[in-house]
Design an enzyme around this catalytic site. Sequence first.
Site, PDB file in Angstrom:
ATOM      1  CB  SER A 140      -1.098   0.115   1.366  1.00 38.02           C
ATOM      2  OG  SER A 140      -1.515   1.284   1.362  1.00 38.02           O
ATOM      3  CE1 TYR A 157      -3.913  -1.965   5.483  1.00 37.27           C
ATOM      4  CE2 TYR A 157      -3.330   0.149   4.703  1.00 37.27           C
ATOM      5  CZ  TYR A 157      -3.686  -1.194   4.377  1.00 37.27           C
ATOM      6  OH  TYR A 157      -3.771  -1.461   3.167  1.00 37.27           O
TER       7      TYR A 157
HETATM    8  N1  LIG Z   1      -9.045  -0.526  -0.494  1.00 39.26           N
HETATM    9  C1  LIG Z   1      -7.901   0.224  -0.365  1.00 39.26           C
HETATM   10  O1  LIG Z   1      -8.154   1.366  -0.327  1.00 39.26           O
HETATM   11  C2  LIG Z   1      -6.613  -0.337  -0.497  1.00 39.26           C
HETATM   12  C3  LIG Z   1      -5.521   0.421  -0.310  1.00 39.26           C
HETATM   13  C4  LIG Z   1      -4.175   0.159  -0.325  1.00 39.26           C
HETATM   14  C5  LIG Z   1      -4.077  -1.268  -0.267  1.00 39.26           C
HETATM   15  N2  LIG Z   1      -5.093  -2.103  -0.240  1.00 39.26           N
HETATM   16  C6  LIG Z   1      -4.879  -3.654  -0.129  1.00 39.26           C
HETATM   17  O2  LIG Z   1      -5.378  -4.351  -1.005  1.00 39.26           O
HETATM   18  C7  LIG Z   1      -5.675  -5.589  -0.621  1.00 39.26           C
HETATM   19  C8  LIG Z   1      -6.879  -6.317  -1.126  1.00 39.26           C
HETATM   20  O3  LIG Z   1      -7.824  -5.382  -0.304  1.00 39.26           O
HETATM   21  P1  LIG Z   1      -9.456  -4.778  -0.699  1.00 39.26           P
HETATM   22  O4  LIG Z   1      -9.259  -3.194  -0.849  1.00 39.26           O
HETATM   23  O5  LIG Z   1      -9.477  -5.467  -1.906  1.00 39.26           O
HETATM   24  O6  LIG Z   1     -10.272  -5.148   0.563  1.00 39.26           O
HETATM   25  P2  LIG Z   1     -11.303  -6.415   0.715  1.00 39.26           P
HETATM   26  O7  LIG Z   1     -12.196  -6.475  -0.533  1.00 39.26           O
HETATM   27  O8  LIG Z   1     -11.987  -6.079   2.112  1.00 39.26           O
HETATM   28  O9  LIG Z   1     -10.367  -7.591   1.016  1.00 39.26           O
HETATM   29  C9  LIG Z   1      -9.540  -8.009   2.224  1.00 39.26           C
HETATM   30  C10 LIG Z   1      -9.409  -9.404   2.079  1.00 39.26           C
HETATM   31  O10 LIG Z   1      -8.763  -9.945   2.808  1.00 39.26           O
HETATM   32  C11 LIG Z   1      -9.032 -11.092   3.592  1.00 39.26           C
HETATM   33  N3  LIG Z   1      -8.683 -11.386   4.739  1.00 39.26           N
HETATM   34  C12 LIG Z   1      -8.608 -10.552   5.984  1.00 39.26           C
HETATM   35  N4  LIG Z   1      -8.226 -11.210   7.050  1.00 39.26           N
HETATM   36  C13 LIG Z   1      -7.964 -12.626   6.634  1.00 39.26           C
HETATM   37  C14 LIG Z   1      -7.411 -13.662   7.316  1.00 39.26           C
HETATM   38  N5  LIG Z   1      -7.132 -13.596   8.719  1.00 39.26           N
HETATM   39  N6  LIG Z   1      -7.480 -14.646   6.683  1.00 39.26           N
HETATM   40  C15 LIG Z   1      -7.534 -14.667   5.277  1.00 39.26           C
HETATM   41  N7  LIG Z   1      -8.300 -13.844   4.452  1.00 39.26           N
HETATM   42  C16 LIG Z   1      -8.337 -12.454   5.190  1.00 39.26           C
HETATM   43  C17 LIG Z   1     -10.625 -10.920   3.478  1.00 39.26           C
HETATM   44  O11 LIG Z   1     -11.242 -12.275   3.641  1.00 39.26           O
HETATM   45  P3  LIG Z   1     -12.881 -12.052   4.257  1.00 39.26           P
HETATM   46  O12 LIG Z   1     -13.846 -11.714   2.995  1.00 39.26           O
HETATM   47  O13 LIG Z   1     -13.121 -13.455   4.638  1.00 39.26           O
HETATM   48  O14 LIG Z   1     -12.946 -11.241   5.211  1.00 39.26           O
HETATM   49  C18 LIG Z   1     -10.937 -10.121   2.071  1.00 39.26           C
HETATM   50  O15 LIG Z   1     -10.957 -11.264   1.058  1.00 39.26           O
HETATM   51  C19 LIG Z   1      -5.119  -5.608   0.828  1.00 39.26           C
HETATM   52  O16 LIG Z   1      -3.986  -6.171   0.812  1.00 39.26           O
HETATM   53  C20 LIG Z   1      -5.360  -4.225   1.102  1.00 39.26           C
HETATM   54  O17 LIG Z   1      -4.521  -4.089   2.429  1.00 39.26           O
HETATM   55  C21 LIG Z   1      -6.368  -1.786  -0.141  1.00 39.26           C
END
Ligand SMILES: NC(=O)c1ccc[n+]([C@@H]2O[C@H](COP(=O)([O-])OP(=O)(O)OC[C@H]3O[C@@H](n4cnc5c(N)ncnc54)[C@H](OP(=O)(O)O)[C@@H]3O)[C@@H](O)[C@H]2O)c1
Length: 253
Positions: free
Chosen positions: A146, A159
Amino acid sequence: MATSDGNMMRKTLIIGATSAIAQATARRFAEAGDALFLVARNADKLAATVDDLKMRGAPSISTETLDVLDYDRHKGIVDAAVEALGGLDVVLIAHGSLPDQKDCEQSAEYARKEFAVNALSTISLLTHLANYFEGKGQGTIAVISSVAGDRGRQSNYIYGSAKGMVTIFLQGLRNRLHKSGVHVITVKPGFVDTPMTAAFDKGFIWADPDQIAAGIMSAIRNNSDVVYAPWYWRVIMLVIRAIPERVFKRLNL
Ligand SMILES: NC(=O)c1ccc[n+]([C@@H]2O[C@H](COP(=O)([O-])OP(=O)(O)OC[C@H]3O[C@@H](n4cnc5c(N)ncnc54)[C@H](OP(=O)(O)O)[C@@H]3O)[C@@H](O)[C@H]2O)c1
């Protein structure tokens, strides 16, 4: 795109496959004809993701459920993916969670857990995957870090520092694996409209998951090292990183 063995079907493992960004990327992998091995925590969401990808023509999908905090299963999951697909060409690690910073400041236990989800689990999985790819002598490891990992801010430094740990780990891993022909890609999204950020007000700077997926696919095609997604975050973070610490510490960020 040809695979390492001349076969046209790329073999792709996605960990955190039900994340919105991973799903958008998986659709692009499916459209490219990849054989997929999807790993996620929630079996129902995983089944829905598989249905969606099959509708989009995914030729082959295997799955496994995993809570990434279950470290003892990490090697078994990697081995299962290698066995099911007959090897791996690409891995994408996408799981993560966005903790409440204020709660982390009050609970060391919560802060430790968020470090485990966002950094230690990823590092553990990468340790097994790196050894596999190093032995194979080719392949691509892409990990979603990120922009938050580029500089600590009072509003999200738990984070941010966990993501920063992943970013530095990937730098070292890239340096180690370069001579083996293995590409390590650090993906640094900015603000993305996904379930993780559902509670935030959205503005013009926000991207949708498919924009990040496009950036990931392009980074894999081009063997990029570090990709900001969308691209303008590279400029934003250049400016943020350039602010002297004596000024930065006074800002309300
Ligand atoms: N959205 C943003 O603004 C943003 C910005 C920068 C980086 N990111 C990064 O992008 C990546 C994807 O995030 P997203 O934005 O697509 O969010 P998201 O749709 O909320 O996805 C998060 C995922 O992580 C999984 N997860 C969380 N804890 C877990 C655990 N203990 N074991 C297995 N799976 C787990 C969740 O599973 P469940 O469905 O079971 O909860 C979900 O599938 C992440 O690494 C996030 O930090 C996001």
